[in-house]
Motif scaffolding. Structure first.
Motif, PDB file in Angstrom:
ATOM      1  N   GLU A  73      16.198  85.976 -36.760  1.00  0.00           N
ATOM      2  CA  GLU A  73      16.587  86.733 -35.570  1.00  0.00           C
ATOM      3  C   GLU A  73      15.624  86.501 -34.409  1.00  0.00           C
ATOM      4  O   GLU A  73      16.013  86.621 -33.243  1.00  0.00           O
ATOM      5  N   THR A  74      14.375  86.197 -34.706  1.00  0.00           N
ATOM      6  CA  THR A  74      13.403  85.910 -33.648  1.00  0.00           C
ATOM      7  C   THR A  74      12.839  84.500 -33.835  1.00  0.00           C
ATOM      8  O   THR A  74      11.691  84.239 -33.494  1.00  0.00           O
ATOM      9  N   GLY A  75      13.659  83.605 -34.372  1.00  0.00           N
ATOM     10  CA  GLY A  75      13.220  82.242 -34.633  1.00  0.00           C
ATOM     11  C   GLY A  75      13.413  81.309 -33.455  1.00  0.00           C
ATOM     12  O   GLY A  75      13.827  81.704 -32.356  1.00  0.00           O
ATOM     13  N   PHE A  76      13.130  80.044 -33.694  1.00  0.00           N
ATOM     14  CA  PHE A  76      13.162  79.021 -32.648  1.00  0.00           C
ATOM     15  C   PHE A  76      14.567  78.850 -32.066  1.00  0.00           C
ATOM     16  O   PHE A  76      14.739  78.685 -30.853  1.00  0.00           O
ATOM     17  N   LEU A  77      15.583  78.901 -32.921  1.00  0.00           N
ATOM     18  CA  LEU A  77      16.958  78.728 -32.455  1.00  0.00           C
ATOM     19  C   LEU A  77      17.332  79.811 -31.451  1.00  0.00           C
ATOM     20  O   LEU A  77      17.907  79.521 -30.386  1.00  0.00           O
ATOM     21  N   ARG A  78      17.014  81.066 -31.767  1.00  0.00           N
ATOM     22  CA  ARG A  78      17.330  82.159 -30.852  1.00  0.00           C
ATOM     23  C   ARG A  78      16.518  82.054 -29.556  1.00  0.00           C
ATOM     24  O   ARG A  78      17.002  82.424 -28.481  1.00  0.00           O
ATOM     25  N   ALA A  79      15.280  81.572 -29.653  1.00  0.00           N
ATOM     26  CA  ALA A  79      14.463  81.394 -28.446  1.00  0.00           C
ATOM     27  C   ALA A  79      15.097  80.374 -27.512  1.00  0.00           C
ATOM     28  O   ALA A  79      15.174  80.576 -26.293  1.00  0.00           O
ATOM     29  N   LEU A  80      15.554  79.263 -28.082  1.00  0.00           N
ATOM     30  CA  LEU A  80      16.233  78.253 -27.267  1.00  0.00           C
ATOM     31  C   LEU A  80      17.507  78.818 -26.650  1.00  0.00           C
ATOM     32  O   LEU A  80      17.783  78.613 -25.461  1.00  0.00           O
ATOM     33  N   GLY A  82      18.264  81.866 -25.931  1.00  0.00           N
ATOM     34  CA  GLY A  82      17.937  82.794 -24.854  1.00  0.00           C
ATOM     35  C   GLY A  82      17.481  82.086 -23.591  1.00  0.00           C
ATOM     36  O   GLY A  82      17.826  82.496 -22.476  1.00  0.00           O
ATOM     37  N   ALA A  83      16.708  81.006 -23.739  1.00  0.00           N
ATOM     38  CA  ALA A  83      16.215  80.268 -22.577  1.00  0.00           C
ATOM     39  C   ALA A  83      17.359  79.617 -21.805  1.00  0.00           C
ATOM     40  O   ALA A  83      17.399  79.651 -20.567  1.00  0.00           O
ATOM     41  N   PHE A  84      18.306  79.021 -22.509  1.00  0.00           N
ATOM     42  CA  PHE A  84      19.439  78.386 -21.833  1.00  0.00           C
ATOM     43  C   PHE A  84      20.327  79.420 -21.150  1.00  0.00           C
ATOM     44  O   PHE A  84      20.897  79.150 -20.085  1.00  0.00           O
ATOM     45  N   GLU A  85      20.438  80.600 -21.732  1.00  0.00           N
ATOM     46  CA  GLU A  85      21.207  81.664 -21.089  1.00  0.00           C
ATOM     47  C   GLU A  85      20.554  82.083 -19.778  1.00  0.00           C
ATOM     48  O   GLU A  85      21.236  82.335 -18.781  1.00  0.00           O
ATOM     49  N   VAL A  86      19.222  82.150 -19.759  1.00  0.00           N
ATOM     50  CA  VAL A  86      18.492  82.576 -18.564  1.00  0.00           C
ATOM     51  C   VAL A  86      18.762  81.642 -17.387  1.00  0.00           C
ATOM     52  O   VAL A  86      18.972  82.084 -16.254  1.00  0.00           O
ATOM     53  N   VAL A  87      18.774  80.337 -17.635  1.00  0.00           N
ATOM     54  CA  VAL A  87      18.958  79.382 -16.533  1.00  0.00           C
ATOM     55  C   VAL A  87      20.425  79.080 -16.260  1.00  0.00           C
ATOM     56  O   VAL A  87      20.753  78.361 -15.322  1.00  0.00           O
ATOM     57  N   ALA A  90      25.316  76.338 -20.330  1.00  0.00           N
ATOM     58  CA  ALA A  90      26.141  76.697 -21.479  1.00  0.00           C
ATOM     59  C   ALA A  90      25.937  75.689 -22.607  1.00  0.00           C
ATOM     60  O   ALA A  90      26.334  74.527 -22.495  1.00  0.00           O
ATOM     61  N   VAL A  91      25.269  76.123 -23.659  1.00  0.00           N
ATOM     62  CA  VAL A  91      25.067  75.295 -24.852  1.00  0.00           C
ATOM     63  C   VAL A  91      25.365  76.176 -26.063  1.00  0.00           C
ATOM     64  O   VAL A  91      24.843  77.287 -26.169  1.00  0.00           O
ATOM     65  N   ARG A  93      25.354  77.625 -29.882  1.00  0.00           N
ATOM     66  CA  ARG A  93      24.330  77.743 -30.912  1.00  0.00           C
ATOM     67  C   ARG A  93      24.445  76.596 -31.911  1.00  0.00           C
ATOM     68  O   ARG A  93      23.422  76.082 -32.396  1.00  0.00           O
ATOM     69  N   ALA A  94      25.668  76.190 -32.198  1.00  0.00           N
ATOM     70  CA  ALA A  94      25.866  75.084 -33.133  1.00  0.00           C
ATOM     71  C   ALA A  94      25.248  73.792 -32.604  1.00  0.00           C
ATOM     72  O   ALA A  94      24.642  73.022 -33.361  1.00  0.00           O
ATOM     73  N   ASP A  95      25.388  73.543 -31.301  1.00  0.00           N
ATOM     74  CA  ASP A  95      24.804  72.330 -30.711  1.00  0.00           C
ATOM     75  C   ASP A  95      23.274  72.393 -30.731  1.00  0.00           C
ATOM     76  O   ASP A  95      22.607  71.379 -30.974  1.00  0.00           O
ATOM     77  N   LEU A  96      22.743  73.569 -30.463  1.00  0.00           N
ATOM     78  CA  LEU A  96      21.286  73.724 -30.507  1.00  0.00           C
ATOM     79  C   LEU A  96      20.767  73.528 -31.923  1.00  0.00           C
ATOM     80  O   LEU A  96      19.740  72.868 -32.133  1.00  0.00           O
ATOM     81  N   ARG A  97      21.485  74.078 -32.896  1.00  0.00           N
ATOM     82  CA  ARG A  97      21.075  73.916 -34.294  1.00  0.00           C
ATOM     83  C   ARG A  97      21.100  72.441 -34.681  1.00  0.00           C
ATOM     84  O   ARG A  97      20.172  71.949 -35.337  1.00  0.00           O
ATOM     85  N   ALA A  98      22.134  71.730 -34.261  1.00  0.00           N
ATOM     86  CA  ALA A  98      22.228  70.300 -34.577  1.00  0.00           C
ATOM     87  C   ALA A  98      21.104  69.515 -33.919  1.00  0.00           C
ATOM     88  O   ALA A  98      20.558  68.575 -34.511  1.00  0.00           O
ATOM     89  N   ALA A  99      20.743  69.897 -32.694  1.00  0.00           N
ATOM     90  CA  ALA A  99      19.652  69.208 -31.998  1.00  0.00           C
ATOM     91  C   ALA A  99      18.323  69.431 -32.709  1.00  0.00           C
ATOM     92  O   ALA A  99      17.510  68.513 -32.845  1.00  0.00           O
ATOM     93  N   ILE A 100      18.086  70.662 -33.179  1.00  0.00           N
ATOM     94  CA  ILE A 100      16.854  70.953 -33.923  1.00  0.00           C
ATOM     95  C   ILE A 100      16.809  70.120 -35.194  1.00  0.00           C
ATOM     96  O   ILE A 100      15.780  69.518 -35.525  1.00  0.00           O
ATOM     97  N   GLN A 101      17.914  70.056 -35.895  1.00  0.00           N
ATOM     98  CA  GLN A 101      17.973  69.278 -37.132  1.00  0.00           C
ATOM     99  C   GLN A 101      17.804  67.784 -36.862  1.00  0.00           C
ATOM    100  O   GLN A 101      17.317  67.050 -37.727  1.00  0.00           O
ATOM    101  N   GLY A 102      18.178  67.341 -35.678  1.00  0.00           N
ATOM    102  CA  GLY A 102      18.045  65.934 -35.324  1.00  0.00           C
ATOM    103  C   GLY A 102      16.647  65.532 -34.890  1.00  0.00           C
ATOM    104  O   GLY A 102      16.385  64.353 -34.647  1.00  0.00           O
TER     105      GLY A 102
END
Length: 294
Positions: A73-80, A82-87, A90-91, A93-102
């Protein structure tokens, strides 16, 4: 002003500006004993200052590893996310998860887009503004070394090492960690080769505790959220947290105040009678333990 810690915050800001001007990798470690207020220093003191200096820094939401440093809930995926929402990018969560895994190769373009979007408009229309450094903060980094957390902690540290070795986008990592756990961070194979700059956070002077309670409430005077805290309550709180040598005085104070605020702030004041009704510090802890066990 973050009550009682203005000088260390200024020092931390100077260290981060210095890191921004150096070649990567960039990592600032905030060291302190248990109960010294590292989390408060990061969350209430340092990060608000970094957000105001938006031409130099763009802080992502704070990562708290717990037992799932990436997917929690307070991990790296959620931090990313939240950051994209601030600016306003539109990305999914699935795309962010795939990018982290890549790995860094896949994640770097997204982080560059984030930094570009976070770049303020140039004051001089003829100059191209420099993108701010992304600040990746990990609070209570000792949790990265819990045995049950290794499935995600090790990949996260390895990914951070790759990202920190890049100069574009500029990334600075900020860790808070207990002094007695720092050796694990120093020897972490995943961060081998990453230069660690340290900032030692001393305990908050005991004379500052009263201001920690009264100062934030004073800032709400004249607002719809005004809150009056009785002097008798402050005296009782400070007396109770001194019992037992006050090793964990600041966390105990924060914990008890949070419970008092949650139960009674709607009335506009916090009184000694409220504190007594909660069972004081001891009763607050016992109630929390009982809820956790249930």
């Amino acid at each position: 002003i973050f009550f009682g810690r203005d000088a260390p915050i200024i020092e931390a800001l100077e260290r981060l500006r210095g890191l921004r001007a150096t070649t990567p990798p960039r990592l600032l470690v905030i060291l302190g004993a248990s109960g010294s207020g590292k989390s408060s220093f990061l969350r209430a003191g340092l990060l608000p200052r970094l957000k105001r200096d938006d031409r130099t820094f763009f802080p992502l939401p704070i990562i708290r590893p717990e037992r799932a440093a990436i997917s929690g809930e307070t991990g790296f995926l959620r931090a990313l996310e939240g950051a994209f929402e601030v600016v306003g990018i539109a990305v999914t969560r699935a795309d962010l998860r795939a990018a982290i895994q890549g790995g860094a190769t896949k994640l770097k373009p997204l982080l560059q887009a984030l930094a570009d979007k976070a770049t303020p408009t140039a004051l001089d229309t003829g100059a191209k503004p420099k993108a701010p450094a992304l600040i990746l903060s990990i609070d209570q980094a000792e949790e990265l070394f819990l045995a049950e957390a290794q499935d995600e902690a090790q990949p996260l540290l390895a990914l951070l090492r790759e990202l920190l070795n890049e100069d574009v986008p500029a990334i600075i990592a900020v860790f808070t960690i207990r002094s007695d756990n720092y050796e694990r961070l120093q020897l972490a194979k995943e961060l081998e080769g990453v230069r660690q700059e340290m900032l030692s956070l001393p305990p908050m002077p005991k004379g500052s505790y009263a201001e920690v309670v009264k100062g934030p409430a004073r800032r709400l005077e004249g607002t719809a959220r005004a809150l009056k805290i009785a002097d008798g309550l402050v005296d009782a709180l400070l007396a109770d947290i001194e019992v037992g040598g006050a090793k964990d005085a600041l966390p105990l104070l924060a914990f008890t105040l949070e419970r008092l605020y949650g139960e009674y702030h709607a009335g506009g004041d916090l009184k000694l009678a409220h504190y007594n009704d909660l069972g004081r510090v001891k009763g607050s802890i016992e109630a929390a333990v009982e809820r956790a066990l249930k």
